[in-house]
Design a protein around this motif. Structure first.
Motif, PDB file in Angstrom:
ATOM      1  N   SER A   1       0.838  -1.199   0.000  1.00  0.00           N
ATOM      2  CA  SER A   1       0.000   0.000   0.000  1.00  0.00           C
ATOM      3  C   SER A   1       0.875   1.251   0.000  1.00  0.00           C
ATOM      4  O   SER A   1       2.049   1.223   0.368  1.00  0.00           O
ATOM      5  N   ILE A   2       0.267   2.354  -0.423  1.00  0.00           N
ATOM      6  CA  ILE A   2       0.932   3.658  -0.385  1.00  0.00           C
ATOM      7  C   ILE A   2       0.377   4.421   0.814  1.00  0.00           C
ATOM      8  O   ILE A   2      -0.820   4.727   0.865  1.00  0.00           O
ATOM      9  N   LEU A   3       1.227   4.708   1.785  1.00  0.00           N
ATOM     10  CA  LEU A   3       0.808   5.404   2.994  1.00  0.00           C
ATOM     11  C   LEU A   3       1.149   6.883   2.854  1.00  0.00           C
ATOM     12  O   LEU A   3       2.295   7.242   2.584  1.00  0.00           O
ATOM     13  N   ILE A   4       0.154   7.734   3.073  1.00  0.00           N
ATOM     14  CA  ILE A   4       0.293   9.164   2.797  1.00  0.00           C
ATOM     15  C   ILE A   4       0.250   9.963   4.099  1.00  0.00           C
ATOM     16  O   ILE A   4      -0.609   9.731   4.950  1.00  0.00           O
ATOM     17  N   HIS A   5       1.174  10.893   4.228  1.00  0.00           N
ATOM     18  CA  HIS A   5       1.115  11.833   5.351  1.00  0.00           C
ATOM     19  C   HIS A   5       1.712  13.160   4.911  1.00  0.00           C
ATOM     20  O   HIS A   5       2.427  13.251   3.912  1.00  0.00           O
ATOM     21  N   ALA A   6       1.394  14.216   5.662  1.00  0.00           N
ATOM     22  CA  ALA A   6       1.867  15.563   5.342  1.00  0.00           C
ATOM     23  C   ALA A   6       3.168  15.847   6.080  1.00  0.00           C
ATOM     24  O   ALA A   6       3.349  15.432   7.227  1.00  0.00           O
ATOM     25  N   CYS A   7       4.070  16.564   5.418  1.00  0.00           N
ATOM     26  CA  CYS A   7       5.397  16.845   5.988  1.00  0.00           C
ATOM     27  C   CYS A   7       5.755  18.314   5.833  1.00  0.00           C
ATOM     28  O   CYS A   7       5.200  19.022   4.990  1.00  0.00           O
ATOM     29  N   ASN A   8       6.720  18.747   6.636  1.00  0.00           N
ATOM     30  CA  ASN A   8       7.357  20.035   6.412  1.00  0.00           C
ATOM     31  C   ASN A   8       8.567  19.828   5.504  1.00  0.00           C
ATOM     32  O   ASN A   8       8.982  18.691   5.260  1.00  0.00           O
ATOM     33  N   THR A   9       9.112  20.888   4.994  1.00  0.00           N
ATOM     34  CA  THR A   9      10.230  20.773   4.048  1.00  0.00           C
ATOM     35  C   THR A   9      11.595  20.814   4.738  1.00  0.00           C
ATOM     36  O   THR A   9      12.619  20.822   4.053  1.00  0.00           O
ATOM     37  N   LYS A  10      11.618  20.831   6.061  1.00  0.00           N
ATOM     38  CA  LYS A  10      12.889  20.864   6.790  1.00  0.00           C
ATOM     39  C   LYS A  10      13.483  19.460   6.962  1.00  0.00           C
ATOM     40  O   LYS A  10      14.635  19.329   7.390  1.00  0.00           O
ATOM     41  N   GLY A  11      12.701  18.431   6.676  1.00  0.00           N
ATOM     42  CA  GLY A  11      13.191  17.066   6.837  1.00  0.00           C
ATOM     43  C   GLY A  11      13.026  16.523   8.236  1.00  0.00           C
ATOM     44  O   GLY A  11      13.681  15.544   8.601  1.00  0.00           O
ATOM     45  N   SER A  12      12.141  17.133   9.032  1.00  0.00           N
ATOM     46  CA  SER A  12      11.952  16.708  10.414  1.00  0.00           C
ATOM     47  C   SER A  12      10.734  15.805  10.549  1.00  0.00           C
ATOM     48  O   SER A  12       9.641  16.143  10.084  1.00  0.00           O
ATOM     49  N   TRP A  13      10.949  14.650  11.187  1.00  0.00           N
ATOM     50  CA  TRP A  13       9.855  13.744  11.553  1.00  0.00           C
ATOM     51  C   TRP A  13       9.891  13.533  13.061  1.00  0.00           C
ATOM     52  O   TRP A  13       9.929  12.430  13.565  1.00  0.00           O
ATOM     53  N   GLY A  14       9.858  14.593  13.800  1.00  0.00           N
ATOM     54  CA  GLY A  14      10.090  14.483  15.235  1.00  0.00           C
ATOM     55  C   GLY A  14       8.860  14.319  16.096  1.00  0.00           C
ATOM     56  O   GLY A  14       8.978  14.003  17.278  1.00  0.00           O
ATOM     57  N   ALA A  15       7.663  14.540  15.565  1.00  0.00           N
ATOM     58  CA  ALA A  15       6.468  14.488  16.411  1.00  0.00           C
ATOM     59  C   ALA A  15       5.255  14.085  15.571  1.00  0.00           C
ATOM     60  O   ALA A  15       5.302  14.047  14.346  1.00  0.00           O
ATOM     61  N   GLY A  16       4.167  13.804  16.276  1.00  0.00           N
ATOM     62  CA  GLY A  16       2.918  13.464  15.609  1.00  0.00           C
ATOM     63  C   GLY A  16       3.002  12.186  14.803  1.00  0.00           C
ATOM     64  O   GLY A  16       3.729  11.245  15.139  1.00  0.00           O
ATOM     65  N   VAL A  17       2.249  12.156  13.713  1.00  0.00           N
ATOM     66  CA  VAL A  17       2.210  10.969  12.851  1.00  0.00           C
ATOM     67  C   VAL A  17       3.573  10.713  12.216  1.00  0.00           C
ATOM     68  O   VAL A  17       3.966   9.559  12.005  1.00  0.00           O
ATOM     69  N   ALA A  18       4.306  11.791  11.905  1.00  0.00           N
ATOM     70  CA  ALA A  18       5.620  11.626  11.277  1.00  0.00           C
ATOM     71  C   ALA A  18       6.549  10.783  12.141  1.00  0.00           C
ATOM     72  O   ALA A  18       7.350   9.993  11.623  1.00  0.00           O
TER      73      ALA A  18
END
Length: 280
Positions: free
Chosen positions: A18-35
């Motif tokens: 499957s393709i899993l979709i989530h929204a991101c910022n452009t700084k490359g940070s996945w530090g909190a929330g769903v990311a």
């Protein structure tokens, strides 16, 4: 119109490929929330997107300019991404795939909908514009991938933008309906502000819920009409009571049946009852 279906569950329980979709910022940070959950699922995917966000296409382009150019685009990460080396930096060691990643082989779609995060998050209107553009970009990449023989399943998404980015889900959902990519939105049971269902198959969003009534199945109009009719009848009855009282009082005074004679002295005797509306 694009099919957007909502279900309760865990996005990482979706079918393989499957393709899993989530929204991101452009700084490359996945530090909190769903990311952060995506980072835990696939550290390799995290390193891949971080490299994508922090590596300009040439040495003449600044990182800030490069990151601004990512707004409204999508990074579709394959199940086992190859980490590209950053300019002037040593390549990170390859991340060992997790057991879940080996079994599921999920693709991860990163929609770049905000340039920053936290206090520097973009405005809701800017995020919504970027969302529509990024989803359309995802649709093009899916078409290209399938033409090249890539094994891709359906698209599954979280309620993008509604967490740390603070955009109401109903606003993002309206944008997704116009973006051209069918997807199933997986939400936790704690998010109960919409009825679960499928567009065109009985789904009712918050903005679409009609008020219920205790009128035995009558519609809102019929209930309102009934109330209005009762009010009119009540006003009519009150008016009749007032008129009847005036008439009774006037007749009593005229016939001296209020307990006084013409000279104002009290007298005995019974009063005559008047029967209005009855035939004599």
């Amino acid at each position: 119109m694009t099919q957007i279906t909502e279900r309760v569950g865990d996005i990482f329980d979706c079918p393989p490929s499957s393709i899993l979709i989530h929204a991101c910022n452009t700084k490359g940070s996945w530090g909190a929330g769903v990311a952060a959950a995506f980072k835990k699922y696939s550290p390799a995917a995290f390193h891949h997107q971080r490299t994508h966000c922090t590596t300009p296409s040439s040495s003449t382009i600044s990182i800030s300019t490069h990151q601004r150019s990512l707004i409204g685009t999508c990074l579709l990460i394959p199940p086992f991404p190859i980490i590209k080396p950053q300019l002037g930096k040593p390549s990170p060691p390859p991340s060992k795939p997790t057991t879940q990643q080996m079994d599921k082989k999920f693709w991860i779609a990163c929609l770049f909908t905000s340039s920053g995060y936290g206090k520097n998050v973009d405005t809701p209107s800017a995020i919504l514009r970027a969302t529509e553009s990024a989803v359309k970009d995802l649709g093009r990449q899916i078409s290209d991938g399938k033409e090249q023989g890539c094994e891709m399943g359906g698209c599954y998404s979280v309620r993008i933008n509604s967490g740390l980015f603070g955009v109401p889900w109903r606003d993002t959902k309206r944008v997704l309906r116009m973006a051209g990519v069918d997807m199933i939105v997986v939400r936790p049971e704690s998010q109960k502000d919409e009825v679960v269902g499928s567009d065109g198959e009985g789904e009712v969003g918050v903005e679409d819920v009609q008020p219920e009534s205790n009128s035995g199945g009558q519609g809102v109009d019929s209930v309102a009409g009934g109330k209005e009719e009762k009010m009119v009848q009540g006003e009519r009855q009150d008016a009749e009571k007032i008129d009847t009282g005036k008439i009774n009082k006037g007749l009593k005074r005229k016939s001296g049946e209020d307990g006084r004679d013409e000279n104002g002295k009290k007298r005995g005797g019974t009063q005559t009852k008047l029967n209005f509306g009855k035939s004599q």
